[in-house]
Design an enzyme around this catalytic site. Structure first.
Site, mmCIF file in Angstrom:
data_model
loop_
_atom_site.group_PDB
_atom_site.id
_atom_site.type_symbol
_atom_site.label_atom_id
_atom_site.label_comp_id
_atom_site.label_asym_id
_atom_site.label_seq_id
_atom_site.Cartn_x
_atom_site.Cartn_y
_atom_site.Cartn_z
ATOM 1 N N HIS A 57 0.773 -1.191 -0.002
ATOM 2 C CA HIS A 57 -0.022 0.095 -0.007
ATOM 3 C C HIS A 57 0.912 1.392 0.050
ATOM 4 O O HIS A 57 1.679 1.311 0.723
ATOM 5 C CB HIS A 57 -0.778 0.003 1.114
ATOM 6 C CG HIS A 57 -2.009 -0.961 1.082
ATOM 7 N ND1 HIS A 57 -3.114 -0.654 1.795
ATOM 8 C CD2 HIS A 57 -2.179 -1.877 0.118
ATOM 9 C CE1 HIS A 57 -4.334 -1.423 1.560
ATOM 10 N NE2 HIS A 57 -3.763 -2.287 0.654
ATOM 11 N N LYS B 140 1.586 -0.711 14.998
ATOM 12 C CA LYS B 140 2.888 -0.524 15.522
ATOM 13 C C LYS B 140 3.069 -1.883 16.163
ATOM 14 O O LYS B 140 4.448 -2.297 16.489
ATOM 15 C CB LYS B 140 3.215 0.466 16.080
ATOM 16 C CG LYS B 140 3.418 1.809 15.435
ATOM 17 C CD LYS B 140 4.602 1.731 14.304
ATOM 18 C CE LYS B 140 4.444 2.910 13.231
ATOM 19 N NZ LYS B 140 4.846 2.473 11.936
ATOM 20 N N TYR C 158 4.602 6.268 9.973
ATOM 21 C CA TYR C 158 3.882 5.190 9.591
ATOM 22 C C TYR C 158 4.421 3.947 8.836
ATOM 23 O O TYR C 158 4.259 3.051 9.128
ATOM 24 C CB TYR C 158 2.644 5.578 8.767
ATOM 25 C CG TYR C 158 1.450 4.649 8.617
ATOM 26 C CD1 TYR C 158 1.291 3.837 7.511
ATOM 27 C CD2 TYR C 158 0.226 4.636 9.595
ATOM 28 C CE1 TYR C 158 0.358 2.976 7.408
ATOM 29 C CE2 TYR C 158 -0.637 3.821 9.495
ATOM 30 C CZ TYR C 158 -0.694 2.772 8.234
ATOM 31 O OH TYR C 158 -1.801 1.964 8.355
ATOM 32 N N PRO D 84 -3.412 0.011 18.785
ATOM 33 C CA PRO D 84 -3.387 -0.465 17.620
ATOM 34 C C PRO D 84 -3.487 0.707 16.396
ATOM 35 O O PRO D 84 -3.261 0.426 15.277
ATOM 36 C CB PRO D 84 -4.464 -1.513 17.224
ATOM 37 C CG PRO D 84 -5.405 -1.173 18.140
ATOM 38 C CD PRO D 84 -4.867 -0.418 19.165
ATOM 39 N N TYR E 149 -8.977 5.411 8.237
ATOM 40 C CA TYR E 149 -8.948 5.833 9.435
ATOM 41 C C TYR E 149 -10.092 7.097 9.509
ATOM 42 O O TYR E 149 -9.831 8.050 9.178
ATOM 43 C CB TYR E 149 -7.588 6.279 9.915
ATOM 44 C CG TYR E 149 -6.698 5.259 10.074
ATOM 45 C CD1 TYR E 149 -5.777 4.865 9.045
ATOM 46 C CD2 TYR E 149 -6.264 4.510 11.259
ATOM 47 C CE1 TYR E 149 -4.776 3.943 9.013
ATOM 48 C CE2 TYR E 149 -5.430 3.561 11.232
ATOM 49 C CZ TYR E 149 -4.557 3.325 10.250
ATOM 50 O OH TYR E 149 -3.520 2.296 10.114
HETATM 51 C C1 PHB Z 1 -5.720 -4.351 10.656
HETATM 52 O O1 PHB Z 1 -5.657 -4.529 9.602
HETATM 53 O O2 PHB Z 1 -5.863 -5.229 11.618
HETATM 54 C C2 PHB Z 1 -5.161 -2.906 11.302
HETATM 55 C C3 PHB Z 1 -4.565 -2.040 10.263
HETATM 56 C C4 PHB Z 1 -4.109 -0.998 10.821
HETATM 57 C C5 PHB Z 1 -4.312 -0.501 12.023
HETATM 58 C C6 PHB Z 1 -4.553 -1.444 12.920
HETATM 59 C C7 PHB Z 1 -5.062 -2.854 12.638
HETATM 60 O O3 PHB Z 1 -3.667 0.349 12.405
#
Ligand code: PHB
Ligand code: APR
Length: 390
Positions: free
Chosen positions: A72, A297, A385, A293, A201
């Site tokens: 990505h 990280k 990130y 999460p 997000y």
């Molecule tokens: C996930 O795909 O489970 C996931 C992706 C990004 C995050 C947290 C979890 O920040």
């Protein structure tokens, strides 16, 4: 029995360490209290930094990730109806992340261990580290009701937050830092097409939401729920309805819905314990730190610890130098705290806090306005990130 390095815990940290040490000719044994099936049944996150991808390559377990993982180049942040795409690739001169489930990473590591009949002792009970303050550490455990002892040069505690290693350290020798957030993430998995080809997000007045994926046919979604929420109170329909509200009209229009195959709530917490070395025992991964999460990280920080620890141990046996192991704690903690800062910051700007207050609500909004209007701010977000250098 004797080995050079005894590793407690066969999660991603323990298995990655064991694989890298094996490749460098260092002998190790891994002790895991659960069965392989149980270890694989845990659903965790799935965004890998470039550094983690490189380590899996180095460990010789990247073939399936290369085939099935999704690189990505960016992701979207949505606040109300403002949608801001973070161009990771452009902002970091070419870096990106790999969307590939932690469960798949663990499976690939397990398969590599099985393929070479590596010493991973599953369903090992009462695994206990001893004498790590001396030059002759040892580990005792029970298997099928029989007690066993192994002597070693080093013990690596890769046994997660609830493991035995950190709790075996005298309280006076360890300092713990913790921040508990007043909410959790309700996560679902469903065999539906992801709502977008990149992650979204979202911070909505109803709370945070995240649209993620495991493949082009398996989607992963999260919504913020108050701490202590009973997952059974949330029907699939209620979750899909709430996702459509929080992710915004555009996402709602594209969203394919279906039955969930997994549904669970994870609390949000930041935790660090210092130092990471106690004589001949080292802590790594969730045994030493937890991140919320929001910054993706968790696994990457575990891999980062293993980067420093494996190099230190390989240097110890290869070049008879203890410089690497002597600096492990300080080097790993420096990167841990930067990831803790980033994960706390992402959590602070993307969630609804019960006691946010009018001033903080304005600050949250201005964080997004600043991000949307400042290239420098976006570069800072992107470089964190994709993963800061080791
Ligand atoms: C996930 O795909 O489970 C996931 C992706 C990004 C995050 C947290 C979890 O920040
Ligand atoms: N004896 C033996 N094994 C143990 C013990 C014990 N007393 N206690 C725990 N374990 C095992 C657990 O069963 C688990 O398989 O240690 C392993 C620890 O694995 P993880 O919790 O996955 O921790 P780690 O390998 O450090 O991976 C960190 O996991 O939680 C995610 O977000 C986190 O992605 C990060 C990753």
């Amino acid at each position: 029995m004797r080995t050079q390095v005894a590793i407690i815990g066969a999660g991603p940290s323990g298995l990655l360490l064991s694989q890298l040490l094996h490749k460098a000719g260092v002998d190790c044994v891994v002790f895991e209290r659960r069965s392989p099936e149980y270890v694989l049944s845990r659903i965790r996150a799935g965004v890998l930094e470039q550094g983690t991808v490189d380590m899996l390559e180095q460990a010789g377990v990247s073939e399936r990730m290369r085939k099935e993982g999704l690189p990505h180049d960016g992701f979207t942040m949505a606040v109300g109806d403002t949608r801001l795409r973070i161009d990771l690739n452009g902002l970091t001169s070419g870096k990106n992340v790999m969307v590939y489930g932690q469960t798949e990473v663990t499976k690939d590591l397990m398969d590599a261990h099985e393929a070479r009949s590596a010493q991973v002792i599953y369903e090992a009970e009462n695994v206990t580290p001893h004498d790590f303050e001396t030059d002759h550490p040892r580990v005792t455990y029970e298997k099928d009701g029989v007690s066993h002892e192994i002597t070693c040069d080093f013990i690596c505690g890769c046994d997660g937050y609830h493991g035995v290693s950190r709790t075996s350290v005298p309280k006076a020798a360890i300092t713990e830092f913790e921040k508990v957030y007043p909410f959790g993430w309700l996560g679902i998995l469903s065999y539906v097409k992801p709502v977008d080809h990149e992650l979204i997000y979202a911070n909505h007045p109803n709370g945070f939401a995240l649209a993620s994926m495991r493949s082009e046919t398996l989607s992963r979604y999260y919504i913020q729920v108050p701490a202590g929420t009973d997952v059974n109170k949330w029907s699939d329909d209620a979750i899909w309805d709430e996702l459509k509200i929080r992710l915004g009209a555009q996402a709602a229009a594209n969203m394919e819905t279906g039955p969930t195959i997994e549904k669970s709530i994870a609390p949000l917490r930041s935790f660090v314990s210092e130092p990471l070395r106690f004589g001949r025992m080292f802590l790594a991964g969730d045994a030493a730190h937890i991140v919320p999460p929001t910054g993706a990280k968790g696994l990457n920080l575990a891999a980062s610890d293993i980067h420093y620890l494996s190099n230190g141990l390989i240097e110890f046996y290869g070049e008879k130098s203890s410089a690497g192991v002597d600096h492990y704690s300080q080097k790993a903690l420096s990167r841990i705290w930067k990831a803790e800062r980033f994960s706390w910051w992402m959590t602070s700007i993307l969630h609804q806090f019960p006691d946010l207050g009018a001033f903080n609500a304005r600050i949250q909004q201005s964080e997004m306005d600043y991000l949307a209007s400042s290239h420098a701010a976006q570069v800072s977000l992107a470089e964190n990130y994709v993963g800061l250098p080791f």
